[in-house]
Write a protein that holds these residues in place. Structure first.
Motif, PDB file in Angstrom:
ATOM      1  N   ALA A 187    -110.576 -20.927 -59.751  1.00 44.89           N
ATOM      2  CA  ALA A 187    -112.054 -21.005 -59.175  1.00 44.89           C
ATOM      3  C   ALA A 187    -111.951 -19.986 -58.143  1.00 44.89           C
ATOM      4  O   ALA A 187    -113.018 -18.934 -58.416  1.00 44.89           O
ATOM      5  CB  ALA A 187    -112.095 -21.654 -58.543  1.00 44.89           C
ATOM      6  N   GLY A 188    -111.087 -19.361 -58.095  1.00 46.49           N
ATOM      7  CA  GLY A 188    -111.265 -18.097 -57.259  1.00 46.49           C
ATOM      8  C   GLY A 188    -111.623 -17.663 -56.357  1.00 46.49           C
ATOM      9  O   GLY A 188    -111.902 -17.303 -55.649  1.00 46.49           O
ATOM     10  N   ILE A 189    -111.554 -19.022 -55.473  1.00 41.43           N
ATOM     11  CA  ILE A 189    -112.137 -19.334 -54.196  1.00 41.43           C
ATOM     12  C   ILE A 189    -110.520 -19.258 -53.089  1.00 41.43           C
ATOM     13  O   ILE A 189    -110.820 -18.826 -51.775  1.00 41.43           O
ATOM     14  CB  ILE A 189    -112.444 -20.770 -53.829  1.00 41.43           C
ATOM     15  N   CYS A 190    -109.579 -19.317 -53.025  1.00 37.11           N
ATOM     16  CA  CYS A 190    -108.420 -19.458 -51.384  1.00 37.11           C
ATOM     17  C   CYS A 190    -108.255 -18.657 -51.584  1.00 37.11           C
ATOM     18  O   CYS A 190    -107.364 -18.404 -52.173  1.00 37.11           O
ATOM     19  CB  CYS A 190    -107.559 -20.907 -52.654  1.00 37.11           C
ATOM     20  N   LYS A 191    -108.256 -18.164 -50.368  1.00 39.28           N
ATOM     21  CA  LYS A 191    -108.151 -16.797 -49.923  1.00 39.28           C
ATOM     22  C   LYS A 191    -106.873 -16.248 -50.348  1.00 39.28           C
ATOM     23  O   LYS A 191    -106.245 -15.248 -50.850  1.00 39.28           O
ATOM     24  CB  LYS A 191    -108.809 -16.340 -48.768  1.00 39.28           C
ATOM     25  N   ASN A 192    -105.523 -17.063 -49.913  1.00 45.53           N
ATOM     26  CA  ASN A 192    -104.664 -16.724 -49.919  1.00 45.53           C
ATOM     27  C   ASN A 192    -104.267 -16.983 -50.891  1.00 45.53           C
ATOM     28  O   ASN A 192    -102.542 -16.038 -51.614  1.00 45.53           O
ATOM     29  CB  ASN A 192    -103.623 -18.546 -48.944  1.00 45.53           C
ATOM     30  N   LEU A 193    -104.600 -17.373 -52.022  1.00 49.85           N
ATOM     31  CA  LEU A 193    -103.898 -17.316 -53.921  1.00 49.85           C
ATOM     32  C   LEU A 193    -104.757 -16.396 -54.546  1.00 49.85           C
ATOM     33  O   LEU A 193    -104.466 -16.462 -56.211  1.00 49.85           O
ATOM     34  CB  LEU A 193    -104.272 -18.701 -53.866  1.00 49.85           C
ATOM     35  N   ILE A 194    -105.714 -15.807 -54.009  1.00 51.62           N
ATOM     36  CA  ILE A 194    -106.817 -14.731 -54.507  1.00 51.62           C
ATOM     37  C   ILE A 194    -105.902 -13.438 -54.163  1.00 51.62           C
ATOM     38  O   ILE A 194    -105.744 -12.709 -53.446  1.00 51.62           O
ATOM     39  CB  ILE A 194    -107.803 -14.867 -54.728  1.00 51.62           C
ATOM     40  N   GLU A 195    -106.371 -12.419 -55.826  1.00 55.35           N
ATOM     41  CA  GLU A 195    -106.906 -10.875 -55.219  1.00 55.35           C
ATOM     42  C   GLU A 195    -108.084 -11.019 -55.408  1.00 55.35           C
ATOM     43  O   GLU A 195    -108.532 -10.563 -56.721  1.00 55.35           O
ATOM     44  CB  GLU A 195    -105.619 -10.778 -55.937  1.00 55.35           C
ATOM     45  N   TYR A 196    -108.308  -9.913 -54.770  1.00 52.84           N
ATOM     46  CA  TYR A 196    -109.708  -8.982 -55.336  1.00 52.84           C
ATOM     47  C   TYR A 196    -109.008  -7.691 -55.627  1.00 52.84           C
ATOM     48  O   TYR A 196    -107.852  -6.913 -55.589  1.00 52.84           O
ATOM     49  CB  TYR A 196    -110.351  -8.187 -54.221  1.00 52.84           C
ATOM     50  N   PHE A 197    -110.114  -7.719 -56.823  1.00 53.07           N
ATOM     51  CA  PHE A 197    -109.574  -5.799 -58.096  1.00 53.07           C
ATOM     52  C   PHE A 197    -110.393  -5.054 -58.564  1.00 53.07           C
ATOM     53  O   PHE A 197    -111.572  -6.237 -58.617  1.00 53.07           O
ATOM     54  CB  PHE A 197    -107.952  -5.990 -58.526  1.00 53.07           C
ATOM     55  N   ILE A 198    -110.353  -3.723 -58.279  1.00 56.13           N
ATOM     56  CA  ILE A 198    -111.613  -3.235 -58.509  1.00 56.13           C
ATOM     57  C   ILE A 198    -112.004  -2.877 -60.603  1.00 56.13           C
ATOM     58  O   ILE A 198    -110.852  -2.363 -60.436  1.00 56.13           O
ATOM     59  CB  ILE A 198    -111.885  -1.874 -58.122  1.00 56.13           C
ATOM     60  N   LEU A 199    -112.791  -2.922 -61.001  1.00 54.31           N
ATOM     61  CA  LEU A 199    -113.087  -3.176 -62.489  1.00 54.31           C
ATOM     62  C   LEU A 199    -112.687  -1.412 -62.832  1.00 54.31           C
ATOM     63  O   LEU A 199    -114.232  -1.202 -62.278  1.00 54.31           O
ATOM     64  CB  LEU A 199    -114.002  -3.382 -62.968  1.00 54.31           C
ATOM     65  N   ASP A 200    -111.780  -0.658 -63.392  1.00 52.76           N
ATOM     66  CA  ASP A 200    -112.191   0.699 -63.746  1.00 52.76           C
ATOM     67  C   ASP A 200    -113.360   0.918 -64.506  1.00 52.76           C
ATOM     68  O   ASP A 200    -114.162   1.802 -64.329  1.00 52.76           O
ATOM     69  CB  ASP A 200    -110.909   1.017 -64.875  1.00 52.76           C
ATOM     70  N   GLY A 201    -113.662   0.066 -65.533  1.00 50.08           N
ATOM     71  CA  GLY A 201    -115.355   0.672 -66.456  1.00 50.08           C
ATOM     72  C   GLY A 201    -116.538   0.368 -65.470  1.00 50.08           C
ATOM     73  O   GLY A 201    -117.452   0.827 -66.509  1.00 50.08           O
ATOM     74  N   LYS A 202    -116.498  -0.287 -64.324  1.00 46.24           N
ATOM     75  CA  LYS A 202    -117.525  -0.579 -63.993  1.00 46.24           C
ATOM     76  C   LYS A 202    -117.915  -0.188 -62.530  1.00 46.24           C
ATOM     77  O   LYS A 202    -118.932   0.116 -62.200  1.00 46.24           O
ATOM     78  CB  LYS A 202    -117.505  -2.177 -63.844  1.00 46.24           C
TER      79      LYS A 202
END
Lengths: 154, 224, 620
Positions: free
Chosen positions: C552-567
């Protein structure tokens, strides 16, 4: 401020509006909390005497409920709702942004005594989630980026 | 008089008696921790929980508080009850591993592992000290303060009490600190110097059968 | 002026109706907490000023009401007699509403409700889909009367039930009627109300009490609040009837500390009821005396539990006690006490007026009448709803709620507050009633229905409720105090990626002990969220434990943020705001997030207007 006669008479005035029995304790504590933003020790002792309730019972009640605080608090009370609807719409991140911005943690007061920060139970305004209450003023649909402007409005 | 059945045995008791009191009278042992027969029962530790079938349904109740009722069938040592008692002791030992009283109870009930991170608290919040101070010593110098995880036994304002007479009753009655378990090594593990094997009758009958007459086949306590 | 006979009441009501012209234009502005928070007080003032300006004070009536229910669209204004429904009304809209609608009967189109799915506009209140699918016997008058004016309540038939009960029915008959209707406790317990009244009446004792429970601690539930703010007299009337039937002469209303407006409205209502003789001595010349006092809570969820609530009224800490001897026999100050939720009390006058059969016809075989719920979370239309018991969850969420926001996928619906559980998609056909929800591992509770979408982590939801309950546990008994703490420890470790295989088994075992051995309802129901999520969303737990993945992309330690090139347009908004200085990039070029520095605080995602910052989880 502790214990001078004019302060005691303020407490006595509050008690005049209530019956002097155990069941009035919580209502009386609410009014004292409203007056001083917390419950001073000397006020609790005074009530224990006047209502004839043991000190340990008065202190126990004062320590049990969230509405009562035993330490002085800031001028502006910031309450971030941590109810389910607000939580799902990012209340934790709003709270953390406030912690960062003010430099204090849950239950603490800024050094200049201007702001106190706490998270609270559901305020019942779930359609406005995430909700931040400062004093009596509601701020709806808050987000980490709106925090600075919200604080400026206070 | 009220008629009821405890562990298959027909017993009688006066109205207003609790199951625990009746059981004790008839020599049926139910483990307790926050109970003392000279103080009002509190019902906080839940170790004395038993199964009661009142004809409509079976439920788990604290025997120190449940008043006897006509025709109820009580079982004091079913598998479900023992499982719960083990878990309660596991939780308590994780909080307060150095108490001999807790370690002994754990051994008696056959607890074999503590799966939680151990802490090093002194108080299990049983309230015996609060009750003895108020009820027997007539002082009420200490009481419960705070809620949930912040619950504590303290004096008003956490300052030296003006009404405490230094009688020591609170220290005397405290199950957590008055006797330290010297077998726990390293701190945090179960002592188990008084180890028991799982009773065979539990497997066969679904409950421990020796509440009246201990056959001793499975229980061996070391006298220290 | 005291009303002493049913005839006097009828006369008053008739004279009020004569004075009130049903064709007179009337502006009803919602001043419930939700709309107030959005400034409806200013809207009310604007209307009063504008009407004054046009010299129309006599021709147009302007009235404040309690919660209309559709909080999502506040501030809400309804214009009678045609019942035009305007939403999100601001003070600056008022002049136009007065000149166009009030003076010329024309509609201000931009203020109408538009269905987000069909695009259709609703002009009148009854056309709004949110309201269309509801049947609202209890909440019917919430947006129609001024809660601070008892005459409004009398004009719509208020206190007729009290007159009927006291002057024409015996106590036994009243209790029979309530029992026959099938009314059950709407605070969540679902205990048959008539039976409770009967037990209390039979209990030995000269002094008896009735209590109205307005503690409503469930986060996400505000049905009690709305009722207390909008129609306080309906609760009082129910309590007076009940007290008469049980033979109690003193009543208490217990309100959460966090509901100051409800407190004000109820106190005003009590004062006015006393003025008119509905409270006090010799009510309707029957010799029956009854008074109601308001007690405030101090901020403790556990005080919604009846024995803790009673302890609180007694001036003590809100510690529950064993209820082997029921509160109907020994409750407040050890006297026989009948405690009911405020919604339950509000149903009583309706049942007395319309009869037990009328009520029993609504709902299902075992759950009669209507249920009042606060529908919140990831639905388009959040607010207060009233529907017959037995309505399928699917209908509530889609027909009334308007479906999931942003057309995301539905994941689960949480009912019953922290004491309830989560219900998955495959059970959406389930009807809302006491038995069916309990069978599924949840419960009706105090009426919160919280809708969750694909971006909700069910492990995190269980963690959230355990965290809440840990703070609210009174701390008296071991299973609740220690058990919830350890369940929270284990689940937190799982969300941090430190979960082990054995943890899930331990969690299940611990949950069962806490459920079976806790002293009161709080502890006994605390494991429900854990147990229901383990039952229906085991795969999510497994993913967290085995693969260290949060889908679900919620638990902070288990997720990463990344920036989409296209947007990404390289605007730099995120870079400037990042508190960890974890974002780098040149103007007009795609920026990059340094995962090692990023704490997933969410500020960048909040600031990005191009939806360029995404979440990923697990090893891909």
């Amino acid at each position: 401020m502790s214990g001078d006669l004019s302060e005691y008479s303020k407490i006595d005035n509050i008690m005049k509006n209530h019956s002097l029995e155990e069941s009035a304790l919580i209502s009386i504590l609410h009014e004292i909390e409203n007056l001083y933003n917390y419950l001073p020790d000397w006020a609790l002792r005074h009530i224990s005497e006047k209502l004839n309730i043991s000190m340990i019972q008065v202190y126990g009640v004062a320590s049990f409920y969230d509405a009562f605080h035993l330490k002085p608090r800031g001028k502006h009370l910031i309450r971030v709702c941590k109810g389910t609807a607000c939580y799902l719409r990012g209340a934790t991140q709003v709270f953390e942004a406030l912690e960062r911005e003010l430099g204090i943690k849950e239950g603490e007061t800024t050094r200049d005594q201007k702001f106190s920060l706490q998270s609270v139970h559901c305020l019942g305004a779930c359609a406005l989630a995430p909700v931040v209450l400062i004093g009596e003023r509601y701020f709806d649909k808050t987000s980490p980026t709106k925090i600075r402007s919200v604080l400026k409005k206070v | 008089m009220v008629n009821l059945i405890i562990d298959g045995v027909k017993v009688q008791a006066e109205e207003g008696t609790t199951i625990l009191e009746v059981a004790k009278f008839y020599g049926i042992e139910i483990p307790t921790l926050c109970y003392n027969d000279e103080l009002t029962p509190y019902g906080a530790c839940r170790l004395c929980t038993v199964e009661v079938d009142d004809g409509r349904r079976t439920r788990l109740v604290a025997s120190c508080l449940y008043p006897v009722k006509e025709g109820i069938r009580v079982k004091t040592h079913t598998e479900r009850v023992i499982k719960g008692r083990k878990m309660i002791l596991e939780l308590l030992i994780a909080r307060c591993p150095n108490s001999k009283v807790l370690q002994d109870l754990a051994s008696e009930i056959g607890l074999e592992q503590v799966r939680f991170k151990t802490e090093n608290e002194d108080c299990i919040l049983c309230g015996l000290c609060v009750r003895i101070c108020a009820e027997q010593m007539g002082s009420g110098a200490i009481g419960f303060v705070g809620r949930g995880q912040k619950r504590d036994v303290a004096t008003p304002f956490r300052m030296a009490s003006e009404i405490c007479r230094n009688c020591g009753a609170c220290m005397y009655i405290c199950p957590a600190v008055n006797l330290q378990c010297r077998g726990v090594n390293p701190p945090g593990e179960l002592c188990n110097s008084c180890l028991i094997i799982t009773p065979q009758c539990l497997e066969k009958y679904g409950q421990v059968m020796c509440s009246q007459n201990s056959c001793g086949a499975c229980v061996e306590k070391e006298k220290k | 002026m005291k009303i002493r006979t049913p005839q006097e009441l009828d006369a008053l009501r008739n004279s009020l109706l004569k004075q009130r012209d049903p064709n007179k234009p009337i502006v009803r502005i919602c001043l419930g907490t939700g709309c107030r928070a959005r400034g409806s007080i200013d809207v009310l003032k604007a209307f009063n000023d504008e009407i004054e300006k046009h010299n129309l004070k006599i021709q147009i009536e302007c009235m404040q009401t309690g919660c209309h229910g559709f909080c999502e669209r506040g501030p809400v204004v309804v214009i009678g007699p045609k019942e035009f429904f305007y939403q999100k009304v601001m003070p600056q809209d008022v002049a136009e509403i007065v000149s166009k609608t009030l003076l010329n009967g024309e509609v201000v189109h931009r203020l109408l409700y538009v269905d987000p799915v069909t695009g259709q506009r609703a002009v009148y209140e009854h056309e709004v889909p949110f309201y269309k699918k509801q049947t609202k016997p209890v909440l019917a008058n919430n947006g129609r009367i001024d809660p601070t004016n008892i005459l409004d309540y009398i004009a719509i038939g208020g206190y007729q039930a009290l007159a009927k009960a006291i002057t024409t029915m015996s106590c036994e008959e009243i209790i029979d009627t309530i029992e026959k209707s099938g009314l059950r406790g709407l605070g969540g317990g679902g205990f048959p109300t008539g039976r409770k009244w009967r037990l209390c009446r039979k209990a030995l004792g000269d002094v008896k009490f009735v209590i109205g429970n307005g503690d409503e601690g469930d986060p996400g539930a505000f049905s009690d609040r709305s009722l207390m703010e909008a129609n306080p007299h309906s609760i009082l009337e129910g309590m007076i009837i009940g007290a008469y039937a049980i033979d109690a002469n003193q009543g208490y209303l217990y309100l959460r500390a966090e509901y100051p407006l409800a407190l004000k409205q109820l106190q005003t209502a009590i004062d006015q009821a006393r003025e008119y003789g509905f409270l006090g001595k010799n009510i309707f010349n029957s010799g029956f005396d009854f008074g109601i006092k308001i007690n405030r809570g101090g901020g403790a969820f556990v005080c919604g539990e009846s024995s803790a609530l009673i302890a609180s009224i007694e001036g003590k800490m809100g510690e529950p006690r064993a209820k082997y001897i029921h509160t109907v026999e020994r409750g407040l100050w050890n006297k026989p006490t009948n405690l009911n939720n405020v919604k339950t009390w509000a149903n009583v006058p309706l049942i007395i007026n319309n009869g037990a059969d009328w009520y029993a016809k609504i709902g299902t075989a075992k759950s009669k009448g209507t249920g009042i719920f606060s529908l919140v979370g990831k639905v388009n239309n959040t607010g207060l709803i009233e529907i017959p018991m037995g309505t399928p969850l699917k209908q509530i969420i889609y027909s009334i709620g308007g479906g999931i926001i942003g057309s995301k996928r539905f994941k689960a619906v949480q009912t019953g507050g922290p004491s309830g559980g989560c219900i998955p998609e495959e059970l959406l056909h389930l009807p809302v009633d006491f038995e069916k929800l309990t069978e599924a591992g949840s419960m009706l509770g105090s009426g919160g229905i919280i809708v969750m979408d694909e971006n909700t982590c069910m492990v995190d939801v269980a963690r959230y409720f355990l965290d809440f309950l840990q703070n609210e546990s009174c701390g008296k008994c071991v299973p609740c105090r220690e058990g919830i703490k350890r369940m929270l420890e284990i689940i937190t470790d799982i969300t941090l990626g430190k979960g082990k295989e054995e943890d899930l088994e331990l969690l299940q075992e611990l949950a069962e002990t806490v459920k079976d051995f806790s002293l009161c309802g709080l502890g006994q129901t605390a494991p429900n969220t854990v147990l229901s999520t383990l039952r229906y969303f085991r795969d999510e737990y497994d993913a967290h434990v085995r693969d260290k993945k949060c889908t679900a992309g919620i638990c902070k330690n288990l997720i990463e943020y990344f920036i989409l090139d296209g947007k990404c347009t390289g605007c730099g908004a995120c870079l400037n705001l990042c508190p960890q200085k974890a974002i780098q990039g040149e103007p007009k070029k795609t920026h990059i997030i340094d995962s090692a520095k990023c704490t997933r605080c969410g500020i960048c995602r909040s600031a990005c207007t191009f939806e360029a910052i995404m979440i990923k989880s697990g090893v891909d």
